[in-house]
Scaffold this active site. Structure first.
Site, mmCIF file in Angstrom:
data_model
loop_
_atom_site.group_PDB
_atom_site.id
_atom_site.type_symbol
_atom_site.label_atom_id
_atom_site.label_comp_id
_atom_site.label_asym_id
_atom_site.label_seq_id
_atom_site.Cartn_x
_atom_site.Cartn_y
_atom_site.Cartn_z
ATOM 1 C CE LYS A 254 -4.509 -3.185 -0.373
ATOM 2 N NZ LYS A 254 -5.150 -4.516 -0.349
ATOM 3 N N GLY B 228 -1.237 -12.593 -14.063
ATOM 4 C CA GLY B 228 -0.248 -12.844 -13.029
ATOM 5 C C GLY B 228 -0.541 -14.146 -12.312
ATOM 6 C CB ALA C 230 -8.851 -6.340 -10.568
ATOM 7 N NE ARG D 282 -1.921 -2.049 -4.588
ATOM 8 C CZ ARG D 282 -2.987 -2.182 -5.369
ATOM 9 N NH1 ARG D 282 -3.304 -1.251 -6.236
ATOM 10 N NH2 ARG D 282 -3.756 -3.252 -5.269
ATOM 11 C CB VAL E 15 -4.598 -14.076 -8.749
ATOM 12 C CG1 VAL E 15 -6.092 -14.361 -8.581
ATOM 13 C CG2 VAL E 15 -3.949 -13.880 -7.391
#
Length: 313
Positions: free
Chosen positions: A72, A176, A247, A36, A178
């Site tokens: 992550k 967005g 999300a 991210r 998706v």
């Protein structure tokens, strides 16, 4: 509290920017999770985000039956990203990924894409989703949206008695790549969307301000933007029967799930509904499956959700 195996934070030698990896679990296999890249008000906010997201990846892989653990990574954007600086911080991040010796394998996430994974590959072999022309599977948006639609079928059958949402009011918060693909897959539904980016607004669907997306009356709410959107305060304003969306980390804390249950709102956990991307990518890039075989694995989310809801009663 977090029960993570590792959290490593570095200042990049090329960029001077902060980059970090949270390794939650490698018990089931090497940990996978997206990279991210975004601004944070404080470094502590980035740490909290990477810890929560990495734990969610462990749950996602477990729910999908994937032999991987969760991790992550975050790149903290603290200044304007020129092309040169973006490349520099990605190379710094690749150095950090290499420190884990293959225990962490990265993919795209908010703020990054297949081209960024190609930059990582200049330094580390531990990156998925390269552009298709470079032998990767490219963007995971399509499989992620397909997985949400599969989850919606099972959940709609459970709540409404049919997987068909024709005529049902559906709100998609976050429009967005998706969110848009999910909307296109809901033929016949009465769709309203919201996004912080006004340029995403089209005449094809209804539109509400993001602050109103969790307040209007609807049959289905699809959180498709950032996490932390379902808080005790938000739940008090909800007027929906079903929540299913991609999300990550939708709940501000685990107790919110109990509040949703008390209100009679069926919520499909995000780590189940959003697993299509990782299922597809690992099927293709680890197992060598073809496109159609990988999509069938994504479609298996429908059966997973059906079993989960039946177990809950």
């Amino acid at each position: 509290m977090w029960e993570h195996e590792q959290l490593v934070v570095r200042t990049g030698k090329r960029s001077g920017m902060t980059t970090m990896v949270a390794l939650h679990s490698t018990e089931a296999g090497p940990a996978v999770g997206g990279c991210r890249m975004k601004p944070y008000e404080r470094i502590t906010d980035a740490v909290t985000d990477v810890l929560r997201l990495s734990k969610a990846m462990t749950l996602k892989c477990a729910a999908a039956g994937i032999p991987h653990g969760g991790a992550k990574s975050v790149i903290v954007v603290d200044r304007e990203l020129t092309p040169q600086l973006r490349r520099a911080v990605l190379l710094d991040h690749a150095d950090l990924i290499n420190e884990f010796g293959g225990a962490y394998q990265a993919g795209p996430d908010v703020g990054t894409g297949p081209d960024d994974m190609l930059v990582l590959r200049e330094v580390t072999p531990h990156a998925y989703c390269l552009p298709e022309e470079h032998g990767g599977t490219g963007s995971s948006s399509g499989p992620t949206a397909r997985g949400v639609l599969a989850a919606l079928k099972a959940a709609s059958r459970h709540v409404f008695g049919t997987p068909d949402l024709t005529g049902r009011k559906v709100v998609i918060s976050g429009f967005g790549s998706v969110g848009e693909l999910i909307a296109k897959g809901l033929d016949g539904a009465d769709i309203t969307v919201s996004d912080v980016d006004e340029s995403r607004r089209t005449g094809e669907y209804g539109w509400v301000h993001p602050d109103e997306a969790y307040k209007i009356k609807a049959d289905v709410l699809i959180p498709a933007a950032v996490g932390g959107v379902l808080s005790p305060e938000t739940v008090r304003h909800l007027d929906v029967k079903l929540i299913v969306g991609p999300a990550n980390n939708q709940l501000t804390d685990d107790d919110v799930a109990d509040l949703l249950d008390e209100r009679g709102i069926v919520w499909v956990p995000d780590h189940v509904a959003s697993a299509g991307g990782v299922i597809y990518t690992l099927a293709r890039e680890d197992d060598g499956a073809d496109h159609e075989t990988a999509l069938k694995r994504v479609d298996g989310i429908e059966a997973t959700v059906e079993r989960m809801l039946q177990a809950q009663g």
